[in-house]
Every structure is written in structure tokens, then in C-alpha cells.
Scaffold this active site. Structure first.
Site, PDB file in Angstrom:
ATOM      1  N   GLU A 129     -16.244 -11.320  -0.587  1.00 27.59           N
ATOM      2  CA  GLU A 129     -15.684 -12.705   0.865  1.00 27.59           C
ATOM      3  C   GLU A 129     -17.230 -13.291   0.309  1.00 27.59           C
ATOM      4  O   GLU A 129     -18.398 -12.291   0.827  1.00 27.59           O
ATOM      5  CB  GLU A 129     -16.096 -11.002   1.290  1.00 27.59           C
ATOM      6  CG  GLU A 129     -14.078 -10.045   1.731  1.00 27.59           C
ATOM      7  CD  GLU A 129     -14.113 -10.073   3.491  1.00 27.59           C
ATOM      8  OE1 GLU A 129     -13.336  -9.066   3.775  1.00 27.59           O
ATOM      9  OE2 GLU A 129     -15.052  -8.957   3.496  1.00 27.59           O
TER      10      GLU A 129
ATOM     11  N   SER B 227     -21.612  -7.087   5.463  1.00 31.77           N
ATOM     12  CA  SER B 227     -20.715  -6.314   5.412  1.00 31.77           C
ATOM     13  C   SER B 227     -20.032  -6.339   6.630  1.00 31.77           C
ATOM     14  O   SER B 227     -18.523  -6.097   6.906  1.00 31.77           O
ATOM     15  CB  SER B 227     -19.934  -4.774   5.153  1.00 31.77           C
ATOM     16  OG  SER B 227     -21.515  -4.002   5.381  1.00 31.77           O
TER      17      SER B 227
ATOM     18  N   ASN C 278     -13.398  -5.420   6.280  1.00 31.89           N
ATOM     19  CA  ASN C 278     -13.951  -4.160   7.216  1.00 31.89           C
ATOM     20  C   ASN C 278     -13.008  -4.393   8.001  1.00 31.89           C
ATOM     21  O   ASN C 278     -12.851  -3.538   8.776  1.00 31.89           O
ATOM     22  CB  ASN C 278     -14.796  -4.372   7.141  1.00 31.89           C
ATOM     23  CG  ASN C 278     -15.323  -3.610   5.578  1.00 31.89           C
ATOM     24  OD1 ASN C 278     -14.751  -3.130   5.300  1.00 31.89           O
ATOM     25  ND2 ASN C 278     -16.669  -4.075   5.213  1.00 31.89           N
TER      26      ASN C 278
ATOM     27  N   HIS D 197     -20.294 -11.245   0.259  1.00 33.28           N
ATOM     28  CA  HIS D 197     -20.250  -9.507   0.248  1.00 33.28           C
ATOM     29  C   HIS D 197     -20.011  -8.633  -0.736  1.00 33.28           C
ATOM     30  O   HIS D 197     -17.706  -9.740  -0.783  1.00 33.28           O
ATOM     31  CB  HIS D 197     -19.263  -9.509   1.929  1.00 33.28           C
ATOM     32  CG  HIS D 197     -18.681  -7.730   2.202  1.00 33.28           C
ATOM     33  ND1 HIS D 197     -17.830  -7.564   2.323  1.00 33.28           N
ATOM     34  CD2 HIS D 197     -19.424  -7.101   2.159  1.00 33.28           C
ATOM     35  CE1 HIS D 197     -17.483  -6.402   2.304  1.00 33.28           C
ATOM     36  NE2 HIS D 197     -18.353  -5.779   2.234  1.00 33.28           N
TER      37      HIS D 197
END
Ligand code: COA
Length: 687
Positions: free
Chosen positions: A445, A412, A483, A433
Site C-alpha cells: 500500500e 500498517s 487493515n 506498507h
């Protein structure tokens, strides 16, 4: 002598509605791919067909659709401008009033205008796998062609209001039980139609002339208000449906139509429609359209923890064969147990039947040997978030796998280039991800490395779409699109807590915007330790940007690592089940401020929202400037699908546009002044 070139022969316009008449029975076919949406050409075609079958004095007219579905709605791409004539309500009124009665013969997804069309017909026949719904609320709209007024006249007020306000489709079986269908068939629709016509029942009263018994919708209203979380259309849909019991059809329909047209202009509907189309564009990147994806049959997943098990369950649900690889057989069995628990939950909830559950279990293997990945078409590592550990996994995988099979990391934050550097077959590596719980969350992702081949990317997108996911391409940076923005969000939240805001006030403010939970509630849910480890990593690498607030670190040191930790505490106290604000935290934060010499300031609800959103929008713009995200809609999809940003607000970028960039500039200036040297301003916020 040169002959003037002849003008190009004009292409005969393809007819989207055709009529065939045999023995006094008409077959009216709509053929408007991909989903037979009721655009202007179909509406015109239906009016012509209506005239033709009535002129011919047909005994009945069956309405069918070519392709994979009956009409799946109005044409959403027409909704931005004024609707061209003929308008759908008039077409449907004419079908209902037609001398020749219409029989809808349906398959696929009968949605929105499709269901409204069916309700205007005298009879409704459907294949057993058909689904029915009024999904307009998902686009910030309500039905606009009599759906809220005809549906209660067929299935009753409460079920109709539920369908219109929830937007959720129902099965053919459920719709039949509600009284919505005259016949459910399996197999050849034409055979079902022929036998239905052979014993044609007496023509029922026109739907619009039927009466509706009033019902108490209080409980439903409370339920819808709770789940709407600020979306306006669901309650409007409910109230409009309720009119069916109080007003004659024509009056109710006129109100419904005007409300539908007004809502088309609303920011919420524009936001949701933009996401609808963006979703489809972002998940199919233009540059990969012509590249053939490799077939994925066998998926190896390294790591059978929460994430690995979720990914495995998603792959099994899509029909893949899955092998979980763990460090020893006990861990492998534990991984298998986690996947089986997910399958059992799906079974218990009725989402799947025993046959599907068994098929999924049968395709699951778990063991402690990498050799089992030898014929995998893709391997996904979901082990501890440490570059060396992940690299060791990749090294083991490439030793046994085919060189054309994909190898993905579910990191991540980390750079997939570093994890795969120097390993053979550079084109096959990438990041995928998934979001936790991976069997439920749709966002994935897709992170290409510098060397990922176009085939690898095309295969990864097709694979993720095949899992029912929403893949979004992201470039490499710390935290990728989602993130990285989350870090900015948390940083600004922490700065406000450091300077005087209660973490509980920050959570409440973000909930007031429509987020399902605030940043501290979210940390308690996901656990504080991952972001703690991540902060340590960034600080050690010297990449932490600016001011550092270590309150969360102190919570971690106290063992308060969230709801799932042994202490059952984080920012909130979860020992009594539901998380409660904790005076101990308030006191600890107050002591921290004193220790740091901070004189606490007050932040209003609006200030909290604006400052956090300014930090988010700034980071999103940096991400765009750096080419990490390809479009603002990509950012918006990541944040609406992965982080619970309300879809009716369109995502942070759409929200920023609607709120006005000047207001955000002001808020960003406050953010920058609050923590000097902590924020790199994006272009829009410079100067
Ligand atoms: N109007 C215009 N275009 C539509 C449409 C509509 N109502 N519904 C689907 N499309 C288009 C999509 O944009 C997509 O176009 P693209 O191939 O150019 O990207 C194409 O039809 C296929 O749709 P997609 O969603 O990718 O296919 P699917 O098989 O996964 O799902 C549906 C089909 C019908 C279930 C889904 O498209 C859907 O829910 N559509 C919206 C239905 C709706 O809200 N109707 C009420 C409108 S008020």
C-alpha cells in the site's frame, strides 16, 4: 476563395504479420506489441502469410516474433464478446496442415495461444531463457485452440494435464526434457535457425494425428482439487486434457473449444480477467504516468526484524544494495542473519543458484549507525508500531540523508503525516506498507502524505513495481484500505462469536467461501498482540466504533497470543503442531456470554458469510466514498493480494455485485440490528 481541406490521408494499416522469402525459405514475423497477442489482425495476418508461403512453394517457414516475447496468448481484451473470424483453432489447423512446414523460433514467454501456435508447427526451437505455459486457468478459462489436445500428443498426458491444470509455466530446459522442443539455443536465433534448416530432419507426423497413451491422473486430480480452493477451471482443464487419450483430436478439440467459449461467460473468468487488467491499471496510476521516477540503487532499512528482513530480501532480489540499521550491533547481526536465512531458503528450494545467492549476500550491509544511510536513495523504517518511535527514526534519517531521497514508513495503521510532521523536505515522506512475509507477499500500500510530491509517488510506484510488487495507492485513515476492512471483518466476526457462534464455525464458514483461513486462524498465525495493542490505542483515542467485545483481549491476558507465542495457543491449541479447536476456549466464550447476559443464538454457515461480507462491503464502500481508495478494483486487488480473498470471486466489490446488492442490504440490516450504533452505513446501505 477557400480550398476545401483535403480529407486526411488514411494511414496505411500497420501489418502485424510480414513475410520475407529467401532461397525458398520464408520468415514469417509477428509484430504486435506489447506481447504479440493473437488478436484478430494477427490471426488474419497468419492466414495470409500461410497462403503466401504455400503459393511460393517454400521449403520451410520460420515463425518468429518481434519484441520481447513470442506470442504470450490470445488477446484477452477480445474475450468479452464473440470471437471475430478467423478463429484460432482454424488458423492453427491450417498451419499444421500447411504444405510448407512451419518452424517456431521462440523467446520470452510462450503462453496460452502462443504455445498452441507452436504445437501446430512441425518443429519448435527456443532460446534457453524461454518459458512455456498454458496459463488460461489463471483467467478462469481453459485453452481454446487445441492446447489440451495437442500438448499431450507431444509431451505425454500427465505432464500436459499438469501444465494445463496448474497454469504454471516451465523452463525451456524442462520443456525440452519433456520432448516439447527440437532445439534449445543460446545467442542469435537466426544462426540457430539457419543451422537447424541446414540439417532439416524428416517432417514429423502432424501433432493432431499422434496417439496418446492413457495415464492414471488420480493423484494429480487430488492435488489440483486441493489447490484450486473453489476455482472451477483447473479441474475442467485436467478433465479436458484427459480426453486426448480417449477421443480423436477433432472431437476432443471441439469439446475443448466449446468449454473455453462457455467459460468466457462465467463469473469466475470475468472476475479474473477484470483483475488481470485492473492489476496493471492500479499499479500505474494515470496521474503519475508522465512523471519520471528517480533511480533507486541503495535502500536503507531501519529495523531488521521479520518485516525489515523480508523487505531487505525483496530489495536484494531486485538487485538493490541494502543497508539494515539497528539499535546495536548485536541486533544488526541478527537482522543480517534473518535476511541470510531467507536467501538460504531460496537457494535450498532451487529458486536461485549459488551465484545469485552470493550476489545478494554481497550487497547486504548491517550496522548500528544511521550514518550508513547517507547515500541511500530511499529509507524504509520497519520498527515498532509506535508513532513516537517511528518519528525518532525519521528524525535520525533526515539528519544524514540527501533531501531528495525518499523516506518511508512501513506503518500498517498510523498516519505518515504525523510521523513526518515538521521535518525538513516534506515532499519526500510517504508510507510504504508491505505485507508479511514481505519477501513473498506482493501487495504494497502506497500512502502519500498531504505533502508527498508527485516525483516521490512516481518513484515509490516504480520502486515497488521493480521489486515485483503490486503497489496500490491508498489515502490516510486508520488501517488504510486493507487493515481498515480487516477491522470491520474481525469486528463482525467477534459480534457473532459474542452472540452465539463458535469461533471455529466462523472460520469454517469463511473457508467455505474460499478464504484460505478464517479470521481466528489468521489471528493465531499473525499473533493476537498487534491487534490488541491497536484496539487499546483506538479505545484510548476514543475512535473505537461502537460495541466492544473483549474476548480476544482476555485470550491475550491469558498469554494465548497465537501459534508463535510461548504458550503455543491462541484461539486454537497448537501445542501438538497442527492447530486444534480447544474446548477451553468454547467454555471460556460460553462463560463470557453468561457473564454478559447474552442468550446465545445460532448462525447458519450462510448467515455467517453474508453478515461478514456485508460488514466488509460496507467498509469498502465507505473507503470509496471517503476517497481512500480510487476505485473498487483497487479495493479488490488489496483484498485478493493481501488477505487471500479468492481471486476467482474477483474481490469483495466484484463478489457483492455478483451476489446482488439487495441480498447484501438485507444482511447489512441484520448486522446493524445485531449491534446497534456500531456501524456507519455506506451510501448503498442507507435507509
Ligand atoms: N492479451 C491482451 N493484452 C495482454 C495480454 C494478452 N494475452 N498479455 C499481456 N497483455 C498486455 C497487458 O495488459 C499490458 O498492457 P498495458 O501495458 O496496456 O497495461 C501489456 O500487455 C504488458 O503486459 P505486462 O503483464 O504488464 O508485462 P510483463 O512483461 O510483466 O508480462 C506476460 C508479460 C506475457 C508474462 C504477462 O502479461 C502475462 O502473463 N500475460 C497473460 C498471458 C496469458 O494469460 N495468456 C493466455 C491468454 S488466454
Amino acid at each position: 476563395m477557400t480550398t476545401p481541406s483535403a480529407p486526411p490521408a488514411s494511414q496505411p494499416e500497420k501489418r502485424v504479420v510480414t513475410v520475407a522469402i529467401e532461397n525458398g525459405h520464408a520468415l514469417v514475423t509477428i509484430d504486435n506489441p506489447p506481447v504479440n497477442a493473437l488478436g484478430v489482425s494477427v490471426r488474419k495476418g497468419l492466414m495470409d502469410a500461410l497462403a503466401e508461403v504455400n503459393d511460393a512453394g517454400c521449403t520451410s517457414a520460420a515463425l518468429v516474433c518481434a519484441g520481447k516475447t513470442f506470442v504470450a496468448g490470445g488477446d484477452i481484451s477480445e474475450f468479452a464478446g464473440p470471437p471475430p473470424l478467423p478463429h484460432l483453432p482454424d488458423v492453427l489447423d491450417a498451419i499444421e496442415a500447411s504444405e510448407t512446414p512451419f518452424i517456431a523460433v521462440m523467446h520470452g514467454t510462450v503462453l496460452g495461444g502462443g504455445l498452441e501456435l507452436a504445437l501446430a508447427c512441425a518443429w519448435r526451437l527456443a532460446d534457453a531463457n524461454t518459458r512455456f505455459g498454458l496459463p488460461e486457468v489463471n483467467l478462469g478459462l481453459i485453452p481454446g485452440a487445441g492446447g489440451t489436445q495437442r500438448l499431450p500428443r507431444v509431451i505425454g498426458l500427465e505432464p500436459a494435464a499438469r501444465m494445463a491444470a496448474s497454469g504454471k509455466p516451465v523452463s525451456a530446459k524442462a520443456f525440452e526434457e519433456m520432448g516439447g522442443l527440437d532445439l534449445v539455443f543460446s545467442g542469435d536465433p537466426m544462426a540457430a535457425l539457419a543451422s537447424f534448416r541446414d540439417a532439416l530432419p524428416a517432417r514429423p507426423a502432424k501433432t493432431s494425428t499422434r496417439s496418446v497413451t492413457d495415464a492414471d491422473l488420480t493423484a494429480l486430480k487430488a492435488e489440483i482439487a486441493k489447490s484450486a480452493k473453489g476455482a472451477e477451471a483447473p479441474l475442467i482443464a485436467l478433465e479436458t486434457t484427459a480426453l486426448a487419450a480417449r477421443l480423436p483430436f477433432a472431437e476432443g478439440q471441439a469439446i475443448e473449444r466449446q468449454t473455453h467459449l462457455d467459460l468466457r461467460q462465467s463469473a469466475q473468468s470475468r472476475a479474473l480477467r477484470r483483475l488481470f487488467f485492473a492489476n496493471r491499471a492500479v499499479t500505474r496510476p494515470e496521474r503519475l504516468r508522465d512523471i519520471e521516477a528517480a533511480k533507486i540503487e541503495h535502500v536503507a532499512i531501519v529495523g531488521g526484524g521479520l518485516m525489515g528482513a523480508g523487505i531487505a530480501a525483496a530489495c536484494l532480489a531486485a538487485g538493490h544494495r541494502v543497508t539494515i540499521i539497528e539499535r546495536d550491533s548485536a541486533s544488526a547481526e541478527a537482522g543480517r542473519g534473518r535476511v541470510e536465512a531467507i536467501i538460504a531458503k531460496d537457494l535450498a528450494s532451487g529458486r536461485i543458484g549459488e551465484d545469485k545467492a552470493e550476489a545478494r549476500r554481497a550487497k547486504l550491509e548491517a550496522g548500528d549507525s544511521y550514518a550508513a544511510a547517507f547515500d541511500a536513495d530511499i529509507a524504509i523504517e520497519a520498527v515498532f508500531e509506535d508513532a513516537d518511535v517511528k518519528r525518532a527514526v525519521f528524525t535520525e534519517l533526515v539528519a544524514v540523508m540527501r533531501e531528495d531521497a525518499l523516506v518511508a514508513t512501513n506503518t500498517s495503521y498510523l498516519d505518515p503525516n504525523l510521523i513526518s510532521r515538521g521535518l525538513p523536505g516534506q515532499g519526500r515522506f510517504l508510507g510504504l506498507h508491505f505485507f508479511s512475509p514481505a519477501n513473498i507477499m506482493k501487495l504494497v500500500e502506497v500512502v502519500g502524505t498531504d505533502a508527498s510530491s508527485a516525483e516521490t509517488m512516481a518513484t515509490a510506484f516504480a520502486f515497488a513495481r521493480g521489486l515485483g510488487k503490486i503497489p496500490v495507492e491508498t489515502g490516510v485513515c486508520d488501517g488504510f484500505i486493507g487493515n481498515r476492512i480487516l477491522s470491520a471483518y474481525r469486528r463482525q466476526a467477534d459480534y457473532m462469536v459474542a452472540d452465539g457462534a463458535s469461533p471455529y464455525a466462523v472460520d469454517a464458514a469463511m473457508r467455505s467461501l474460499g478464504m484460505p483461513m478464517g479470521p481466528y486462524e489468521l489471528q493465531d498465525l499473525t499473533g493476537l498482540q498487534i491487534s490488541w495493542a491497536n484496539r487499546k490505542r483506538q479505545r484510548a483515542a476514543g475512535t473505537w466504533p461502537g460495541r466492544y467485545v473483549d474476548i480476544a483481549d482476555r485470550l491475550c491476558e491469558m498469554g494465548r497470543q497465537g501459534r508463535g507465542s510461548a504458550a503455543k495457543k491462541g484461539w486454537y491449541d497448537h501445542t501438538a503442531g497442527k492447530g486444534a479447536p480447544d474446548p477451553e476456549i468454547e467454555a471460556m466464550v460460553a462463560a463470557w456470554r453468561e457473564e454478559q447476559g447474552v442468550t446465545p443464538k445460532t448462525f447458519s454457515n450462510e448467515e455467517i458469510v453474508m453478515r461478514i461480507m456485508a460488514a466488509i462491503v460496507n467498509e469498502a464502500n465507505l473507503i470509496l466514498e471517503e476517497g481512500i481508495a480510487s476505485s473498487d478494483t483497487a479495493v479488490d486487488i488489496v483484498w485478493t493480494e493481501g488477505y487471500g480473498f479468492p481471486k476467482h470471486l474477483g474481490g469483495p466489490m466484484f463478489w457483492a455485485e455478483e451476489t446482488g446488492i439487495d441480498r447484501l442490504r438485507e444482511a447489512f440490516a441484520d448486522v446493524a440490528a445485531q449491534s446497534p450504533g456500531s456501524w456507519k452505513p455506506a451510501g448503498v446501505f442507507k435507509g
